[in-house]
Structures are given as structure tokens and as C-alpha cells.
Design an enzyme around this catalytic site. Structure first.
Site, PDB file in Angstrom:
ATOM      1  N   ASP A   1     -37.963  22.886 -88.853  1.00 49.70           N
ATOM      2  CA  ASP A   1     -37.184  23.588 -87.837  1.00 49.70           C
ATOM      3  C   ASP A   1     -36.867  24.957 -88.440  1.00 49.70           C
ATOM      4  OD1 ASP A   1     -35.639  24.156 -85.552  1.00 49.70           O
ATOM      5  OD2 ASP A   1     -33.821  23.457 -86.552  1.00 49.70           O
TER       6      ASP A   1
ATOM      7  N   GLU B   1     -41.890  24.142 -85.141  1.00 47.77           N
ATOM      8  CA  GLU B   1     -41.545  24.546 -83.780  1.00 47.77           C
ATOM      9  C   GLU B   1     -42.139  25.919 -83.496  1.00 47.77           C
ATOM     10  OE1 GLU B   1     -37.626  25.393 -81.000  1.00 47.77           O
ATOM     11  OE2 GLU B   1     -37.392  24.272 -82.855  1.00 47.77           O
TER      12      GLU B   1
ATOM     13  N   ASP C   1     -30.147  20.663 -87.872  1.00 40.61           N
ATOM     14  CA  ASP C   1     -31.423  21.251 -88.311  1.00 40.61           C
ATOM     15  C   ASP C   1     -32.360  20.167 -88.865  1.00 40.61           C
ATOM     16  OD1 ASP C   1     -30.445  24.187 -88.155  1.00 40.61           O
ATOM     17  OD2 ASP C   1     -29.003  23.237 -89.499  1.00 40.61           O
TER      18      ASP C   1
END
Length: 175
Positions: free
Chosen positions: A11, A71, A145
Site C-alpha cells: 500500500d 495499488e 496501511d
């Protein structure tokens, strides 16, 4: 994934980057390691990017994942600066993955949410619960996170189950 695979989910962020390593073997999923890389916010951009890159290189050397899921970059018209900073962070992270010769797979936030919950606009709490459930954890992963990074790794697992070429290390475009 007949012999199992170690999938590292990332992330990306310039302040706190979450990571999560999941061992995938058939239908069995196991959390191996998870945590965050924190960059000092009071430092110049180039120093923060170096901290992030160095931290990611350490994690890759220690955990030795088979593949890397991250991501995708997204932007909101109200916050273009956030997207630019995220792009810098993502670039430092992707450089570390390329230096480690890892196949990189990139997933949109809505794709991750839809894969884990069936809802592309699922709230963070629903995502955390889905990660907890799928990994058989006793508690929700913290901080958020870490839960997000694990969700990204799980998304790659689900996509590789549907498309065996992904689990064979085929490089996906990560732009």
C-alpha cells in the site's frame, strides 16, 4: 500456485507504506509478515524517497517474495498534489521491485475492494474484516496501511487463481 507462492502486497505512500506477505498454497492462505515503512515527514522529498526505497529493498531482501502486488496510482481532481507525491513514492517502490527482478502486478483500489467484499466502494472497516476473515486472523490487522497491503496481496491471489498465467510470474504492466 501448485507449490505455493509468497505474494507481497504494498500500500504505497510517502509517509507510511504498508506491506504484507502472504503464503498462498492452493486454497490455503497464511500471513507470513506485515508492517510499515515510515518516512520522516520533516525531511526533504529526496531524502524521504531514499528512506522509502532503502526500506523496501531491505524488506525484499529479507522476505524474498515470489511476486509483488501494488495499488495503482489514482488521483482526485481536488488533490492533484497528493497524486504527484504518491507517484513519487510509487516510483521508488517500483524501482526496488525491478532491482529485485520481481514480477509486478498492479490493481485499482476499486478492484481490490470489489474482489474482497463484492463492493467496489466498501468502507475501510469492511475491508479490514474481509482481510481478517480470509487470513483466519483473530484480530483486524492494524494499522490500516497493513490491512490495505494484505488486501492487495489477497487480490493478487484471487486474480492468479482465475488466471494461472499471473501465478507463473508473468510480468503485468504496472503503470
Amino acid at each position: 500456485m501448485a507449490d505455493g507462492q509468497l505474494v507481497l502486497g504494498i500500500d504505497p505512500a510517502l509517509g507510511t507504506t504498508g506491506y504484507g506477505l502472504v503464503h498462498c498454497h492452493g486454497n490455503r492462505l497464511k500471513l507470513v509478515d506485515a508492517g510499515v515503512i515510515r518516512c520522516r515527514r520533516n525531511r526533504p522529498l529526496e531524502e524521504r524517497l531514499k528512506e522509502l526505497h532503502d526500506g523496501m529493498c531491505e524488506i525484499l531482501a529479507e522476505l524474498k517474495p515470489d511476486c509483488f502486488a501494488i495499488e495503482q496510482l489514482y488521483s482526485h481532481y481536488d488533490r492533484p498534489t497528493t497524486a504527484i507525491l504518491m507517484g513519487h513514492a510509487r516510483g521508488a517502490i517500483l524501482l526496488a521491485a525491478a532491482q529485485a527482478n520481481l514480477p509486478v502486478h498492479s490493481y485499482a483500489a476499486t478492484q481490490i475492494k470489489k474482489t474482497l467484499t463484492g463492493n467496489g466502494r466498501a468502507p475501510k472497516t469492511q475491508m479490514q474484516f474481509a482481510v481478517k476473515h480470509q487470513l483466519g486472523l483473530s484480530v483486524v490487522p492494524e494499522p490500516a496501511d497493513v490491512a490495505d497491503a494484505l488486501a492487495i496481496a489477497l487480490t493478487h491471489y484471487h486474480f492468479s487463481q482465475a488466471s494461472p498465467l499471473l501465478s507463473q510470474g508473468t510480468r503485468a504492466r504496472a503503470i
